[in-house]
Design a protein around this motif. Structure first.
Motif, mmCIF file in Angstrom:
data_model
loop_
_atom_site.group_PDB
_atom_site.id
_atom_site.type_symbol
_atom_site.label_atom_id
_atom_site.label_comp_id
_atom_site.label_asym_id
_atom_site.label_seq_id
_atom_site.Cartn_x
_atom_site.Cartn_y
_atom_site.Cartn_z
ATOM 1 N N LEU A 225 -7.313 -16.154 7.410
ATOM 2 C CA LEU A 225 -6.775 -15.122 6.724
ATOM 3 C C LEU A 225 -5.927 -14.113 7.286
ATOM 4 N N ARG A 226 -5.419 -13.278 7.185
ATOM 5 C CA ARG A 226 -5.104 -11.934 7.829
ATOM 6 C C ARG A 226 -4.914 -10.926 7.134
ATOM 7 N N VAL A 227 -5.199 -10.245 7.579
ATOM 8 C CA VAL A 227 -5.323 -9.100 7.044
ATOM 9 C C VAL A 227 -5.278 -7.530 7.854
ATOM 10 N N LEU A 228 -4.724 -6.271 7.627
ATOM 11 C CA LEU A 228 -5.247 -4.821 8.646
ATOM 12 C C LEU A 228 -6.723 -4.885 8.469
ATOM 13 N N VAL A 229 -7.249 -5.319 9.722
ATOM 14 C CA VAL A 229 -8.525 -4.768 10.399
ATOM 15 C C VAL A 229 -8.446 -3.273 10.900
ATOM 16 N N HIS A 230 -9.651 -2.655 10.857
ATOM 17 C CA HIS A 230 -9.809 -1.014 10.911
ATOM 18 C C HIS A 230 -10.245 -1.533 12.051
ATOM 19 N N GLY A 231 -11.095 -2.373 12.925
ATOM 20 C CA GLY A 231 -10.679 -2.645 14.602
ATOM 21 C C GLY A 231 -11.776 -1.198 15.058
ATOM 22 N N ASP A 232 -12.345 -0.592 14.551
ATOM 23 C CA ASP A 232 -13.432 0.443 14.564
ATOM 24 C C ASP A 232 -14.225 0.416 13.364
ATOM 25 N N LEU A 233 -15.083 -0.603 12.812
ATOM 26 C CA LEU A 233 -15.471 0.140 11.709
ATOM 27 C C LEU A 233 -17.200 -0.697 12.075
ATOM 28 N N TRP A 234 -17.612 1.383 12.527
ATOM 29 C CA TRP A 234 -19.067 1.604 13.128
ATOM 30 C C TRP A 234 -19.368 2.519 11.996
ATOM 31 N N ILE A 235 -21.197 3.168 12.151
ATOM 32 C CA ILE A 235 -21.607 4.412 11.448
ATOM 33 C C ILE A 235 -20.431 5.663 11.622
ATOM 34 N N ASN A 236 -20.286 5.553 13.679
ATOM 35 C CA ASN A 236 -20.019 6.518 12.986
ATOM 36 C C ASN A 236 -18.348 7.267 12.879
ATOM 37 N N ASN A 237 -17.935 5.742 12.256
ATOM 38 C CA ASN A 237 -17.044 5.969 11.395
ATOM 39 C C ASN A 237 -16.920 5.822 10.260
ATOM 40 N N LEU A 238 -18.068 6.005 8.989
ATOM 41 C CA LEU A 238 -18.419 5.299 7.773
ATOM 42 C C LEU A 238 -18.728 7.567 7.452
ATOM 43 N N MET A 239 -18.051 7.771 6.379
ATOM 44 C CA MET A 239 -19.308 9.085 5.872
ATOM 45 C C MET A 239 -19.696 8.834 4.819
ATOM 46 N N PHE A 240 -20.819 9.595 4.226
ATOM 47 C CA PHE A 240 -21.221 8.930 3.033
ATOM 48 C C PHE A 240 -21.773 9.890 2.135
ATOM 49 N N LYS A 241 -21.996 10.334 0.847
ATOM 50 C CA LYS A 241 -21.818 10.918 -0.123
ATOM 51 C C LYS A 241 -22.716 10.766 -0.655
ATOM 52 N N TYR A 242 -23.720 11.459 -1.634
ATOM 53 C CA TYR A 242 -25.080 11.076 -1.816
ATOM 54 C C TYR A 242 -25.114 11.871 -3.808
ATOM 55 N N ASP A 243 -25.554 11.459 -4.437
ATOM 56 C CA ASP A 243 -26.191 12.020 -6.055
ATOM 57 C C ASP A 243 -26.728 13.071 -6.495
ATOM 58 N N ALA A 244 -27.023 13.239 -7.320
ATOM 59 C CA ALA A 244 -28.796 14.438 -6.985
ATOM 60 C C ALA A 244 -29.511 14.091 -6.621
ATOM 61 N N ASN A 245 -29.739 11.989 -6.743
ATOM 62 C CA ASN A 245 -31.378 11.945 -6.807
ATOM 63 C C ASN A 245 -31.113 11.354 -5.126
ATOM 64 N N GLY A 246 -30.439 11.304 -4.665
ATOM 65 C CA GLY A 246 -30.445 11.465 -2.681
ATOM 66 C C GLY A 246 -29.734 9.816 -2.619
ATOM 67 N N HIS A 247 -28.989 9.471 -4.041
ATOM 68 C CA HIS A 247 -28.595 8.094 -3.563
ATOM 69 C C HIS A 247 -27.239 7.857 -3.331
ATOM 70 N N PRO A 248 -26.569 6.943 -1.965
ATOM 71 C CA PRO A 248 -25.253 7.125 -1.686
ATOM 72 C C PRO A 248 -24.496 6.360 -2.870
ATOM 73 N N SER A 249 -23.033 7.473 -3.617
ATOM 74 C CA SER A 249 -22.228 7.486 -4.409
ATOM 75 C C SER A 249 -20.733 7.051 -4.020
ATOM 76 N N ASP A 250 -20.889 7.252 -2.706
ATOM 77 C CA ASP A 250 -19.019 7.335 -2.213
ATOM 78 C C ASP A 250 -18.994 7.074 -0.836
ATOM 79 N N VAL A 251 -18.124 6.463 -0.261
ATOM 80 C CA VAL A 251 -18.493 6.174 1.311
ATOM 81 C C VAL A 251 -16.548 6.169 1.794
ATOM 82 N N LEU A 252 -16.440 7.235 3.306
ATOM 83 C CA LEU A 252 -14.923 7.144 3.511
ATOM 84 C C LEU A 252 -15.107 6.569 5.298
#
Length: 421
Positions: free
Chosen positions: A256-283
């Motif tokens: 299997l071969r794909v386009l690899v992100h190559g540097d996928l770690w915490i600082n290259n992710l951002m999270f959004k939260y709902d009104a209850n403080g639960h993660p609802s989305d990620v970039l």
């Protein structure tokens, strides 16, 4: 979202470029908003991240006060991303061509990903939306997603199960999208051959090897029972670079071969939260080290560098199955026609690339956990006394000691502390 899990905002006394000003943004906004009446009244530019949170780029935040004809004054915010400014960074990163690659990804690839997912009703953001790619000034101008509620988490804490699985789903969507794009445009990823490790340049090799050596030296200062592992690392040293490079070789027909992100770690992710403080989305952020290769590259790097330690030490098979199931689900959803490996076949492919867990744990992880205030690209890459002291300092981190003491016996039992062939 608990405040203690977010990156703290600090004052930064570094100067910002004078050319990022009212005239520059007025021209951009008029062009890309297709409105010649836009007038920019003021631009305030600051560094978007504290020193030590990003090494390969310089990232600014611009607060822009502007107005359109017959409309009230508004304030908007953009992120300006450019190449790291030191001569050493320009030289080494230039050999990887990271900035041109990321510009291409934002301009040519991500729009295709978006069209693909929206064609099946998936309108999740997943990637930041650029205002423009400015090749004249060599910067990418992105909408500031913090204004939509996205936050970057503290890299030293590691992701819990909820955040980690959300990240793996995002990774699976990226990888599945790339499978479909190759079916539509067979040569689309031919240019993306240079990942974090590459046979095209040895620009990072001294950094990889010296960080590896710093851990070996540090282990020799521990109790004698740990010297067994230091000896193993010392004997493996002549083979470390080659075995890590082999992870990026597409040498197994049918894998299997794909386009690899190559540097996928915490600082290259951002999270959004709902009104209850639960993660609802990620970039997903930062596409400088994308390459076409095994998904194992992203999986090992993310899992060993960015999860909480109880997950890292105990849940590998579970999380790889979780990723695989979502990869299959997304591939079916967007009508990929190429047959995917079975879970067992996929696990065998991961096993062949498992040496990347060593790099991720021995080189990347101690840098991610770093709390030294003077961290920058030159501290990583230079061969001088400052760089040597920096690497020695990051290896004395007690939190890292606890993690690597749990991993070394596992790596040894899997044969990863030995020459592989």
């Amino acid at each position: 979202m608990p405040k203690e899990n977010q990156i703290p905002l600090i004052e930064d006394a570094r100067e910002t470029p004078k050319w990022i000003n009212e005239k520059y943004f007025e021209s951009l906004l008029r062009k890309y908003k297709d409105d010649p009446t836009i007038e920019v009244q003021s631009v305030q530019v600051t560094y978007a991240l504290p020193k030590g949170e990003n090494y390969a780029s310089v990232i600014y935040r611009a607060q822009i006060v502007h107005r359109r004809k017959d409309q009230p004054v508004k304030t908007c915010s953009y992120i300006i991303k450019g190449i790291s400014e030191t001569p050493l960074a320009k030289q080494k990163l230039g050999e990887y061509d990271v900035h041109r690659k990321e510009m291409d990804i934002y301009q040519l690839v991500i729009p295709e990903f978006r069209r693909l997912m929206r064609s099946v009703g998936d309108r999740a953001e997943l990637y930041p939306n650029p205002l423009c790619v400015d090749r004249i000034n060599d910067v990418i101008i992105l909408n500031d997603v913090t204004k939509k509620g996205y936050v970057m988490l503290d890299r030293t804490q590691g992701l819990d199960a909820t955040h980690a699985k959300m990240s793996l789903k995002a990774m699976a969507k990226l990888h599945a999208s790339s499978l479909k794009l190759v079916e539509i445009y067979p040569s689309i990823f031919d240019r993306y051959t240079t990942g974090m490790w590459t046979r095209k340049t040895d620009a990072f090799h001294e950094f990889f090897q010296s960080t590896y050596d710093s851990l070996t030296e540090e282990i020799y200062t521990w109790d004698p029972e740990w010297h067994y592992y230091a000896n193993k690392l010392r004997n493996l040293r002549p083979h470390f670079i080659e075995q890590a490079l082999s992870v990026f070789d597409n040498d197994q027909e049918g894998d299997l071969r794909v386009l690899v992100h190559g540097d996928l770690w915490i600082n290259n992710l951002m999270f959004k939260y709902d009104a209850n403080g639960h993660p609802s989305d990620v970039l997903l952020l930062d596409f400088q080290f994308c390459c076409y290769g095994s998904p194992a590259i992203d999986l090992f790097y993310f899992f060993f560098s960015s999860t909480k330690d109880e997950i890292r030490q105990n849940c590998f098979d579970e999380y790889m199955q979780y990723y695989y199931c979502h990869l299959v689900e997304y591939a079916k959803r967007i009508n990929c026609t190429r047959p995917l490996p079975t879970l067992h076949q996929f696990q065998l492919q991961l096993l062949r690339k498992m040496f990347y867990s060593m790099y991720s744990s021995i080189v990347a992880l101690p840098i991610h956990l770093n709390q030294e205030p003077d961290a920058d690209f030159d501290a990583l890459m230079a061969g001088d006394e400052r760089a040597r002291k920096f690497k020695k300092a990051i290896m004395t981190n007690k939190k890292y000691h606890k993690i690597i003491k749990g991993l070394l016996p596992t790596f040894d039992r899997k044969g990863l502390l030995d020459k592989l062939d």
